[in-house]
Write an enzyme that holds these catalytic residues in place. Structure first.
Site, PDB file in Angstrom:
ATOM      1  N   SER A 743       0.802  -1.227   0.000  1.00 16.90           N
ATOM      2  CA  SER A 743       0.000   0.000   0.000  1.00 16.90           C
ATOM      3  C   SER A 743       0.833   1.274   0.000  1.00 16.90           C
ATOM      4  CB  SER A 743      -0.928   0.005   1.223  1.00 16.90           C
ATOM      5  OG  SER A 743      -0.174   0.007   2.419  1.00 16.90           O
ATOM      6  N   LYS A 786      -6.859   3.295   8.476  1.00 17.63           N
ATOM      7  CA  LYS A 786      -5.943   4.287   7.901  1.00 17.63           C
ATOM      8  C   LYS A 786      -6.569   5.678   7.896  1.00 17.63           C
ATOM      9  CE  LYS A 786      -3.604   0.919   4.928  1.00 17.63           C
ATOM     10  NZ  LYS A 786      -3.348   0.478   3.544  1.00 17.63           N
TER      11      LYS A 786
END
Length: 852
Positions: A743, A786
């Site tokens: 990511s 996140k």
């Protein structure tokens, strides 16, 4: 009455202090030696001595706490038994311990204790003698009647037993061969009598008194055997053998003496155990196994090691809740109120629990689902499991699986092993006492694996609703139904859970809390709990929400609330000190006022003018209540802030970008830094990176090199080959923390684009997403955690893959309002959003291709 070979004991004897059992003359007894004094006696006299006299001891019964190593000698019983140590068995590992086989010789009376250390030695007076009399010896006239009466009852008692038993036949012969004077002590030690009664017989120095005290004991034993024979209907001759062995378990002839092992209580326990097995509601297979084992147990001597193993096994089988269960409370409205009151937020988890309760209400025989709560530490996974049990009205049992690396912890050990025991599942059922509890399998993601097997594989049978109705523990070796147990597992991540085990569980994600949720949790639950634990009241301390926000943002950075709870506890402790000091000062001021008034009266009478009294200026006034906790108080109590909002400062130069990472502890922001220098075209990566993240870095530099002309990116020498005579260093701060995953791809591209374009990345933007060599942005996981991390860090914009747009629905509304989201499907869109004014494609003039 003449004696042939009288036994004369020494006038000084070492004393062996006992508190279990009473040794009578003519009997034999085993006694444990573990106290310091008795150990010194055994080592000095028995293990080192070589003469017969060194094996003669004075046994003092009924000594209070003889195992105590106190300096003073405990009170000693007045009369003891001189004994011959026949056998010494023991070892020094793991600690010194000996067992003595001792035979009673005669009574003695303590005249004076001569020495107490290292073991007591006393001057004694012999009270009677154990003498051998010829069979034709006549009893004294005054004892003749008592002797004949005693002999008649003794013969009657023995003849009620089975003469085919060797011990009984030997006892019958001893009644005729032993002198009558020795029989009261010997029979008292054989028949069922208490230690108190034996102690009374020991204290009876007069032979006439001993006969009078022993005859009622024989009569009581005879009546007991008669009653037992009436209540039991003998089916076989074996029943009579059992009756015979009950009152007399073990009779041994050693130098004309008998030994009683005093095992009647154990035998009664076996009878009760057999009764419980026959009346229990265990399944037919388990019942057959127990009946077979109880028959084997009856035939075993208690000295066999397998005796204790078999007895423990049968006791466990009886204690297990084969058919015992609790009734579920299925009040949905009350369950909803209880869930809302005890846990703030966590809507998805509470919704699933209520769904389970509703289905249970509609269908009682529903197989228990296997729920797995996955989330960072401190978000309330374990407490929700406990609350589910409370809501259902079921028993709750927690099984900690962190670090378990032996499959026998789950399935148990086979009974062929020494020290075998059932597994944690069966032990838990024994503890709760019902077959439908709520089992919390805590930290299922932290199971280990070793040469002893894989406990995760052992859990496959436990957590499969199609198989656990027939769960077989290695120790039990019979099936137990686990289908009514509600299993709830907790984990921080699913990455370390085996796929087969993961497939058997329903995963419920428990995300971290937002700042607003933490503030609400603190004021609803944490602060009242800390006030109660520290003896404070709301009238003594006040913590505003602004202060709570400061604690959350400046002193804790976590997905849960454990650190927040600890910080609140530190504040309450500091306030408790102030409150206690204030109460002490108030009391001191009150005493000073009283002293001042009394002193003033005395001085006024003398001088008509008050003199200076005891100075109270050093007594500070107690703090005003309530004590307000503001930022300055936080700094005094907790120290300087641990975290600062340094995002804008760290993005003050090109080559720095902010990414978003997911960890088992929740989401985190992650900085990526890049620099270039003259070199040979090498790419250096630092920061404890995994292989996947290293590949993402190589993908990013390859994509930028292939699109350098498109974006007009050049190195320091003006070349579009970004690695021409140039080395690049990529660094991920917090180098002690291992990092991996795909990511960070978009963050690395943005960081390198900033480096080569010499433009600053926006300081309020964070991003996440996987990249491809063609410049596409692929979806990633952990979007909610996140985004919450970006919100905690004070960022304003988040760039996510377009295919993750659906994950934004699970983000709280207040967070969505504070943040703006950019969904990107390619790197062009990411770069345009990451830089002020966009990152447009640059074309050189004059490069227009025409087909004319």
């Amino acid at each position: 009455m003449s004696s042939v070979s009288p036994i004369q004991i020494p006038s000084r004897l070492p004393l062996l202090l006992t508190h279990e059992g009473v040794l009578l003359p003519g009997s034999t007894m085993r006694t444990s030696v573990d106290s310091a004094r008795n150990l010194q006696l055994v080592r000095s006299r028995l293990l080192k001595g070589t003469s017969l006299q060194s094996t003669i001891l004075g046994v003092i019964p009924n000594t209070p706490d003889p195992a105590s190593d106190a300096q003073d000698l405990p009170p000693l019983h007045r009369i003891g038994t001189a004994a011959l140590a026949v056998q010494v068995v023991g070892s020094n590992w793991p600690k010194p311990h000996y067992t003595l086989l001792i035979t009673g010789l005669c009574r003695f009376q303590i005249v004076q204790v001569l020495k107490e250390k290292p073991y007591p030695i006393a001057e004694v007076e012999q009270l009677d003698r154990l003498e051998e009399f010829p069979s034709t010896c006549k009893m004294r006239e005054e004892l003749g009647e008592l002797s004949e009466q005693f002999y008649k009852y003794a013969v009657q008692l023995v003849e009620m037993l089975d003469m085919s038993v060797p011990a009984v036949a030997k006892l019958r012969r001893l009644l005729d061969s032993l002198p009558r004077e020795a029989l009261p002590d010997i029979l008292t030690s054989i028949i069922r009598t208490s230690n108190k009664e034996k102690l009374q017989i020991l204290d009876a120095v007069s032979l006439e008194e001993r006969f009078k005290m022993t005859i009622p004991l024989l009569v009581r034993q005879i009546e007991g055997l008669k009653l037992l024979q009436k209540t039991r209907k003998p089916k076989q001759d074996d029943d009579k053998r059992v009756i015979a062995i009950r009152p007399i378990r073990r009779i041994t002839h050693i130098s004309g003496t008998l030994e009683d092992e005093d095992e009647d209580e154990d035998n009664d326990d076996i009878v009760m155990l057999e009764k419980e097995i026959r009346t229990s509601s265990m399944p037919e297979q388990a019942h057959k196994v127990c009946v077979k084992e109880i028959k084997r147990l009856k035939k075993m001597p208690q000295s066999m090691p397998e005796y204790a193993l078999t007895r423990n096994y049968l006791e466990l089988m009886v204690e297990l809740p084969w058919n015992k269960s609790t009734t579920d409370r299925l009040d949905i409205r009350a369950a909803r109120i209880l869930l809302d009151n005890d846990h703030y937020a966590m809507e998805k988890l509470k919704k699933r629990v209520l769904e389970y309760l509703v289905v249970r209400q509609l269908k009682n025989n529903l197989k228990g689902p296997i729920l797995c709560f996955v989330g960072p530490p401190g978000v309330g996974k374990t407490s929700v499991g406990r609350l589910v049990a409370k809501t259902l009205g079921r028993e709750f049992h927690r099984i900690a699986l962190g670090g378990v690396c032996d499959q026998s912890d789950i399935r148990g050990h086979r009974r062929t092993y020494v020290g075998s025991m059932p597994g944690r599942i069966i032990n838990g059922l024994k503890t709760v006492g019902v077959n439908n509890p709520v089992f919390l399998l805590d930290e299922v993601d932290k199971l280990g694996k070793s040469l002893q097997g894989d406990p995760a594989a052992a859990l496959l049978e436990v957590l499969d609703p199609e198989q656990n109705h027939n769960f077989t523990d290695h120790y039990l070796n019979v099936a137990f139904d686990l289908s009514r147990v509600l299993f709830i597992a907790t984990a921080n991540t699913t990455a370390t859970i085996p796929a087969a085990l993961l497939d058997r569980m329903e995963i419920i994600q428990v995300p971290g809390y937002t700042q607003e949720e933490k503030i609400e949790i603190a004021h609803r639950h944490l602060i009242p709990k800390q006030l109660e634990q520290h003896g404070l009241t709301p009238q003594q301390i006040q913590i505003p929400q602004v202060t709570t926000l400061d604690i959350i943002t400046r002193y804790t950075r976590e997905a849960g609330v454990r650190s927040l709870d600890r910080k609140l506890g530190a504040i309450c402790r500091a306030v408790a000190v102030k409150v206690a000091e204030g109460q002490h000062k108030e009391a001191k001021l009150d005493r000073s006022d009283v002293t001042e008034r009394e002193g003033c009266r005395e001085h006024i009478l003398e001088d008509e003018k008050p003199e200076s009294i005891s100075d109270t200026t050093d007594l500070a006034l107690p703090p005003e209540m309530p004590i307000l906790i503001d930022f300055h108080a936080l700094k005094d109590i907790l120290g300087p802030p641990m975290y600062e909002m340094e995002v804008s400062q760290r993005l003050s130069q090109p080559g720095v970008a902010i990414g978003l990472a997911w960890t088992p502890l929740g989401g985190e922001i992650m900085f990526v830094e890049a620099s270039r220098m003259d070199g040979e075209g090498q790419l250096t990566l630092t920061g404890q990176l995994g292989d996947v993240m290293k590949e993402s870095a190589h993908l990013a530099i390859s994509w930028l090199r292939s699109n350098a002309k498109k974006y007009q990116l050049t190195n320091a020498f003006g070349s579009f080959d970004l690695l021409d005579n140039t080395d690049i260093h990529l660094h991920f701060p917090a180098g002690a923390v291992t990092k991996d995953g795909p990511s960070a791809g978009v963050t690395i591209v943005t960081c390198l684009a900033s480096l080569f374009s010499e433009r600053l990345v926006r300081s309020d933007v964070a991003m996440t997403g996987e990249i491809t060599l063609r410049g596409l942005v692929l979806p990633v996981g952990g979007i909610k955690d996140k985004v919450l991390a970006a919100h905690r860090a004070g960022l304003k914009q988040v760039i996510i893959p377009r295919r993750n747009e659906k994950d934004l629905e699970g983000i709280p509304g207040n967070v969505r309002q504070d943040l703006s989201f950019v969904t990107a499907s390619c790197l062009d869109e990411v770069l345009n959003a990451a830089f002020d004014g966009g990152f447009t494609v640059k074309t050189r003039p004059g490069l227009l291709n025409s087909k004319l």
